[in-house]
Scaffold this motif. Structure first.
Motif, short mmCIF file in Angstrom:
data_model
loop_
_atom_site.label_atom_id
_atom_site.label_comp_id
_atom_site.label_asym_id
_atom_site.label_seq_id
_atom_site.Cartn_x
_atom_site.Cartn_y
_atom_site.Cartn_z
N GLU A 161 0.83 -1.21 0.00
CA GLU A 161 0.00 0.00 0.00
C GLU A 161 0.87 1.26 0.00
OE1 GLU A 161 -2.99 2.35 3.03
OE2 GLU A 161 -2.79 0.19 3.24
N CYS A 162 1.94 1.23 0.78
CA CYS A 162 2.84 2.38 0.87
C CYS A 162 3.54 2.62 -0.47
CB CYS A 162 3.87 2.13 1.96
SG CYS A 162 5.01 3.48 2.20
N PHE A 175 0.78 11.29 -0.06
CA PHE A 175 0.43 10.08 0.67
C PHE A 175 0.90 10.26 2.11
CE2 PHE A 175 1.01 5.48 1.68
CZ PHE A 175 -0.28 5.07 1.39
N SER A 186 2.67 1.63 -3.45
CA SER A 186 1.67 2.07 -4.43
C SER A 186 1.25 3.51 -4.16
CB SER A 186 0.44 1.17 -4.40
OG SER A 186 0.78 -0.14 -4.77
N GLY A 187 1.13 3.86 -2.89
CA GLY A 187 0.71 5.20 -2.51
C GLY A 187 1.67 6.29 -2.94
N VAL A 188 2.97 5.96 -2.96
CA VAL A 188 3.96 6.96 -3.41
C VAL A 188 4.22 6.83 -4.92
CG1 VAL A 188 5.07 7.19 -1.17
CG2 VAL A 188 5.96 5.53 -2.81
N LYS A 189 3.44 5.98 -5.55
CA LYS A 189 3.47 5.78 -7.00
C LYS A 189 4.82 5.26 -7.52
CE LYS A 189 -0.03 9.35 -7.70
NZ LYS A 189 -0.39 9.53 -6.32
N GLY A 224 -0.74 9.58 5.12
CA GLY A 224 -1.50 8.88 6.15
C GLY A 224 -0.59 8.26 7.18
N HIS A 230 6.71 10.56 -0.21
CA HIS A 230 5.39 10.59 0.43
C HIS A 230 4.76 11.98 0.30
CE1 HIS A 230 4.76 6.78 2.72
NE2 HIS A 230 6.07 6.67 2.52
N ALA A 236 3.79 12.76 -3.34
CA ALA A 236 2.61 12.01 -3.78
C ALA A 236 1.37 12.37 -2.97
CB ALA A 236 2.87 10.51 -3.69
#
Length: 119
Positions: free
Chosen positions: A34-35, A93, A37-40, A95, A88, A91
Motif C-alpha cells: 500500500e505504501c 500520501f 503504491s501510494g507513493v506511486k 496517512g 510521500h 505524492a
C-alpha cells in the motif's frame, strides 16, 4: 579522521531492522504494498528497495570491522528515508504509513547515527 561504529549496538539494531524490512518486502506485506503504491513507485522497481536495504544492512555490519563504512552506511540509510519522506510528501500520501513507518524509520536512523557519534 575516520570515525568508527562504536558502540556497535546501534549499527546492529538498525541492520536487523533493515533486514526484517527487506524480508517483509520480498512478498510485500499489505502495508508495504500500500505504501509503495501510494507513493506511486512502479512495481517493476520494488526489487531495488530490497537490494538497497540489504546493502545498507551489510554496510552497517561491515562497518563494525572496517572504520568509516558503518558511518557511511548510516548516512546512506538516512538519505534513503529522507528520499522516502520526500516521495510521500510529493505524492500526497501522508496517512499513517508516512507518520508511523517512514518517519519512525528516519528517526531511528538518525538516532543510531547520533548515538554512535555521541558515545
Amino acid at each position: 579522521m575516520i570515525i568508527e561504529s562504536v558502540p556497535a549496538w546501534p549499527s546492529i539494531v538498525l541492520a536487523l531492522i533493515l533486514v526484517g524490512d527487506a524480508l517483509l518486502s520480498l512478498r510485500p506485506a499489505p502495508f508495504i504494498a500500500e505504501c509503495l503504491s501510494g507513493v506511486k513507485l512502479p512495481r517493476d522497481w520494488w526489487w531495488a528497495l530490497i537490494l538497497i536495504k540489504t546493502l545498507a544492512a551489510t554496510g552497517l555490519l561491515v562497518g563494525l570491522w572496517v572504520p568509516g563504512v558503518g558511518i557511511a552506511a548510516m548516512v546512506g540509510v538516512i538519505a534513503y528515508f529522507l528520499a522516502a519522506a520526500a516521495a510521500h510528501v510529493r505524492a500526497g500520501f501522508l496517512g499513517s504509513a508516512f507518520w508511523v513507518n517512514c518517519l519512525s524509520m528516519l528517526a531511528l536512523s538518525v538516532a543510531a547515527l547520533a548515538l554512535t557519534l555521541a558515545l
